[in-house]
Design a protein around this motif. Structure first.
Motif, mmCIF file in Angstrom:
data_model
loop_
_atom_site.group_PDB
_atom_site.id
_atom_site.type_symbol
_atom_site.label_atom_id
_atom_site.label_comp_id
_atom_site.label_asym_id
_atom_site.label_seq_id
_atom_site.Cartn_x
_atom_site.Cartn_y
_atom_site.Cartn_z
ATOM 1 N N ASP A 43 1.276 -0.820 0.349
ATOM 2 C CA ASP A 43 0.031 -0.115 0.078
ATOM 3 C C ASP A 43 1.330 1.412 -0.084
ATOM 4 O O ASP A 43 0.846 2.027 -1.051
ATOM 5 C CB ASP A 43 -0.757 -0.006 1.750
ATOM 6 C CG ASP A 43 -2.116 -1.292 1.331
ATOM 7 O OD1 ASP A 43 -1.731 -1.400 0.408
ATOM 8 O OD2 ASP A 43 -2.652 -1.454 2.571
ATOM 9 N N TYR A 44 1.917 1.119 0.915
ATOM 10 C CA TYR A 44 2.685 2.436 1.037
ATOM 11 C C TYR A 44 3.750 2.717 -0.811
ATOM 12 O O TYR A 44 3.987 4.030 -0.871
ATOM 13 C CB TYR A 44 3.940 2.349 2.155
ATOM 14 C CG TYR A 44 4.678 3.501 2.215
ATOM 15 C CD1 TYR A 44 4.250 4.599 2.594
ATOM 16 C CD2 TYR A 44 5.839 3.520 1.560
ATOM 17 C CE1 TYR A 44 5.603 5.896 2.511
ATOM 18 C CE2 TYR A 44 7.200 4.191 1.370
ATOM 19 C CZ TYR A 44 7.090 5.287 1.924
ATOM 20 O OH TYR A 44 7.444 5.856 1.808
ATOM 21 N N LEU A 45 3.609 1.541 -0.765
ATOM 22 C CA LEU A 45 5.080 1.417 -2.171
ATOM 23 C C LEU A 45 4.128 2.527 -3.861
ATOM 24 O O LEU A 45 4.021 2.843 -4.875
ATOM 25 C CB LEU A 45 5.550 0.502 -3.183
ATOM 26 C CG LEU A 45 6.361 0.251 -1.668
ATOM 27 C CD1 LEU A 45 7.001 -1.414 -1.563
ATOM 28 C CD2 LEU A 45 7.570 1.055 -1.701
ATOM 29 N N PHE A 46 2.799 1.851 -3.592
ATOM 30 C CA PHE A 46 2.113 1.437 -4.664
ATOM 31 C C PHE A 46 0.900 2.747 -4.558
ATOM 32 O O PHE A 46 0.093 2.761 -5.163
ATOM 33 C CB PHE A 46 1.457 0.573 -5.259
ATOM 34 C CG PHE A 46 2.748 -0.837 -5.945
ATOM 35 C CD1 PHE A 46 3.413 -0.507 -6.215
ATOM 36 C CD2 PHE A 46 2.073 -1.954 -4.901
ATOM 37 C CE1 PHE A 46 4.167 -1.122 -6.945
ATOM 38 C CE2 PHE A 46 3.268 -2.936 -5.299
ATOM 39 C CZ PHE A 46 4.783 -2.282 -6.294
ATOM 40 N N GLY A 47 0.788 3.725 -3.583
ATOM 41 C CA GLY A 47 -0.210 4.345 -3.846
ATOM 42 C C GLY A 47 -1.313 4.005 -2.853
ATOM 43 O O GLY A 47 -2.745 4.280 -3.715
ATOM 44 N N THR A 48 -1.981 2.907 -2.485
ATOM 45 C CA THR A 48 -2.826 2.022 -2.482
ATOM 46 C C THR A 48 -3.684 1.791 -1.121
ATOM 47 O O THR A 48 -3.269 1.529 0.450
ATOM 48 C CB THR A 48 -3.583 0.416 -2.971
ATOM 49 O OG1 THR A 48 -2.447 0.072 -2.442
ATOM 50 C CG2 THR A 48 -3.149 0.548 -4.329
ATOM 51 N N GLY A 49 -4.501 1.293 -0.738
ATOM 52 C CA GLY A 49 -4.878 1.433 0.643
ATOM 53 C C GLY A 49 -4.970 2.757 1.882
ATOM 54 O O GLY A 49 -5.555 3.729 1.763
ATOM 55 N N GLU A 50 -4.498 1.829 3.000
ATOM 56 C CA GLU A 50 -5.116 4.031 4.081
ATOM 57 C C GLU A 50 -3.300 4.871 3.271
ATOM 58 O O GLU A 50 -4.493 5.831 3.506
ATOM 59 C CB GLU A 50 -3.605 3.277 5.198
ATOM 60 C CG GLU A 50 -2.541 3.386 5.101
ATOM 61 C CD GLU A 50 -2.030 3.172 6.267
ATOM 62 O OE1 GLU A 50 -1.379 3.665 7.362
ATOM 63 O OE2 GLU A 50 -2.069 1.693 7.076
ATOM 64 N N TRP A 51 -2.825 4.514 1.830
ATOM 65 C CA TRP A 51 -2.023 5.272 0.951
ATOM 66 C C TRP A 51 -2.199 6.027 0.225
ATOM 67 O O TRP A 51 -2.451 7.314 -0.566
ATOM 68 C CB TRP A 51 -0.914 5.037 0.911
ATOM 69 C CG TRP A 51 -0.175 4.901 2.139
ATOM 70 C CD1 TRP A 51 0.179 3.686 2.811
ATOM 71 C CD2 TRP A 51 1.352 5.763 2.774
ATOM 72 N NE1 TRP A 51 1.495 3.377 3.898
ATOM 73 C CE2 TRP A 51 1.635 4.842 3.941
ATOM 74 C CE3 TRP A 51 1.925 6.968 2.833
ATOM 75 C CZ2 TRP A 51 2.073 5.651 5.305
ATOM 76 C CZ3 TRP A 51 2.082 7.607 3.972
ATOM 77 C CH2 TRP A 51 2.343 6.736 4.835
#
Length: 154
Positions: A43-51
């Motif tokens: 999620d952090y790396l790909f800008g998904t979920g909480e990001w």
């Protein structure tokens, strides 16, 4: 050292603390983003979920990845990293308790840059984390910046 973050993907709170202490003792000033499972890391790396609703994050200068993670195992995270144009060149080091030859072979087959077994004692663990960070941040020559497509999403 740069201000680019280090992504630490680790679910064990003691190992997180020991790694951070090792970085501090080695005077590694890069910010450290901690993901406590494989899904948080992706999620952090790909800008998904909480990001998903946050500004795009810069790519980490280094990913330190445990293999035994909840939700998405470390080998699956590594596979995703290497299959994606945005992250395939980011240095990734496995830091694990696993002594299984199959994990070692799978890690290198998937493109890991280094495989380090976690030391047993607290002091040795801290020292190893510090040395690991110093090598990858100071001595390693990363790929040229055009290969690190930090502003693009998958």
């Amino acid at each position: 050292m740069s201000s680019d973050p280090i992504l630490l993907v680790e679910d064990n709170p003691d190992d997180i603390e020991l790694t951070l202490i090792g970085f501090q003792r080695s005077r590694i000033a890069n910010p450290v983003v901690v993901a406590r499972d494989g899904q948080e890391a992706l999620d952090y790396l790909f800008g998904t979920g909480e990001w998903a609703d946050k500004d795009p994050q810069p790519l980490p200068v280094l990913i330190i990845l445990d293999l035994n993670l909840p939700r998405i195992p470390g080998l699956d995270v590594l596979k995703e990293l290497r299959q994606n144009e945005r992250t395939k060149w980011v240095p990734c080091v496995i830091l694990t308790t696993s002594v299984e030859e199959s994990d070692l072979i799978a890690s290198y087959s998937l493109g890991v840059n280094a495989y380090v077994q976690k030391p047993v004692t607290f002091e040795d663990f801290q020292e190893a984390a510090g040395r690991l960070g110093l090598f990858w941040l100071l001595m390693n020559v990363p790929p040229p910046t055009p290969l690190r497509l930090s502003d693009s999403k998958p």
